[in-house]
Scaffold this motif. Sequence first.
Motif, PDB file in Angstrom:
ATOM      1  N   TYR A  27     -43.518  55.564 -46.620  1.00  0.00           N
ATOM      2  CA  TYR A  27     -42.479  54.961 -47.300  1.00  0.00           C
ATOM      3  C   TYR A  27     -41.238  55.648 -47.579  1.00  0.00           C
ATOM      4  O   TYR A  27     -40.181  55.730 -47.543  1.00  0.00           O
ATOM      5  CB  TYR A  27     -42.712  53.826 -48.254  1.00  0.00           C
ATOM      6  N   THR A  28     -41.790  57.052 -48.350  1.00  0.00           N
ATOM      7  CA  THR A  28     -40.756  58.214 -48.793  1.00  0.00           C
ATOM      8  C   THR A  28     -39.982  58.696 -47.732  1.00  0.00           C
ATOM      9  O   THR A  28     -39.012  58.762 -47.632  1.00  0.00           O
ATOM     10  CB  THR A  28     -41.224  59.145 -49.554  1.00  0.00           C
ATOM     11  N   GLU A  29     -40.793  58.971 -46.730  1.00  0.00           N
ATOM     12  CA  GLU A  29     -40.204  59.673 -45.672  1.00  0.00           C
ATOM     13  C   GLU A  29     -39.018  58.918 -44.874  1.00  0.00           C
ATOM     14  O   GLU A  29     -38.178  59.267 -44.338  1.00  0.00           O
ATOM     15  CB  GLU A  29     -41.245  60.287 -44.486  1.00  0.00           C
ATOM     16  N   ILE A  30     -39.638  57.260 -44.794  1.00  0.00           N
ATOM     17  CA  ILE A  30     -38.571  56.616 -43.957  1.00  0.00           C
ATOM     18  C   ILE A  30     -37.389  56.369 -44.623  1.00  0.00           C
ATOM     19  O   ILE A  30     -36.336  56.681 -44.157  1.00  0.00           O
ATOM     20  CB  ILE A  30     -39.303  55.253 -43.860  1.00  0.00           C
ATOM     21  N   VAL A  31     -37.701  56.324 -46.201  1.00  0.00           N
ATOM     22  CA  VAL A  31     -36.294  56.026 -46.879  1.00  0.00           C
ATOM     23  C   VAL A  31     -35.242  57.212 -46.876  1.00  0.00           C
ATOM     24  O   VAL A  31     -34.197  57.296 -46.571  1.00  0.00           O
ATOM     25  CB  VAL A  31     -36.592  55.918 -48.168  1.00  0.00           C
ATOM     26  N   HIS A  32     -36.124  58.559 -46.717  1.00  0.00           N
ATOM     27  CA  HIS A  32     -35.173  59.821 -46.796  1.00  0.00           C
ATOM     28  C   HIS A  32     -34.625  59.854 -45.590  1.00  0.00           C
ATOM     29  O   HIS A  32     -33.495  60.437 -45.216  1.00  0.00           O
ATOM     30  CB  HIS A  32     -36.005  60.891 -47.184  1.00  0.00           C
ATOM     31  N   ALA A  40     -26.891  52.079 -44.300  1.00  0.00           N
ATOM     32  CA  ALA A  40     -26.088  51.505 -45.348  1.00  0.00           C
ATOM     33  C   ALA A  40     -26.937  51.493 -46.695  1.00  0.00           C
ATOM     34  O   ALA A  40     -26.710  51.590 -47.938  1.00  0.00           O
ATOM     35  CB  ALA A  40     -25.590  50.202 -45.192  1.00  0.00           C
ATOM     36  N   GLY A  41     -28.459  51.411 -46.427  1.00  0.00           N
ATOM     37  CA  GLY A  41     -29.371  51.167 -47.699  1.00  0.00           C
ATOM     38  C   GLY A  41     -30.839  51.005 -47.067  1.00  0.00           C
ATOM     39  O   GLY A  41     -30.965  50.489 -46.128  1.00  0.00           O
ATOM     40  N   ALA A  42     -31.639  51.268 -47.879  1.00  0.00           N
ATOM     41  CA  ALA A  42     -33.165  51.244 -47.706  1.00  0.00           C
ATOM     42  C   ALA A  42     -33.845  50.955 -49.081  1.00  0.00           C
ATOM     43  O   ALA A  42     -33.287  51.368 -49.954  1.00  0.00           O
ATOM     44  CB  ALA A  42     -33.634  52.183 -47.296  1.00  0.00           C
TER      45      ALA A  42
END
Length: 126
Positions: A27-32, A40-42
Amino acid sequence: MMRPTGRALRVTVFIGENDTWRHKPLYTEIVHRAHAAGLAGASVFRGIEGFGASSLIHTSRLLSLSEDLPVAIVIVDTEERVRAFLPQLDELVTEGLVILDDCEVIRYVGRDPGSGESDTKGKKAL
């Protein structure tokens, strides 16, 4: 930062909390990557109970502790920008579910990085 108001596309990615990409949380990789792509946002939401393709129920209840709770990553932007990001999700998500939904953005208020105040002037139509 100006962001759109109007029609948009929402992508929701369902994965497990323990899913990783190169030894860090997926999930960290996807957000970054979403941030680097200028989306616009995650946001990441941790579930308290759920099951997926494995049919195993994962729960946060004390008597049946799970270390692999469900996680949902929600990303919203224009359809064009979200669809351009999908190949990165194809690379990252080997087990999980990716859902696309049409949605309408009512309002997005960006912050002035220097002041910490909200900027309500910068809205534009999709």
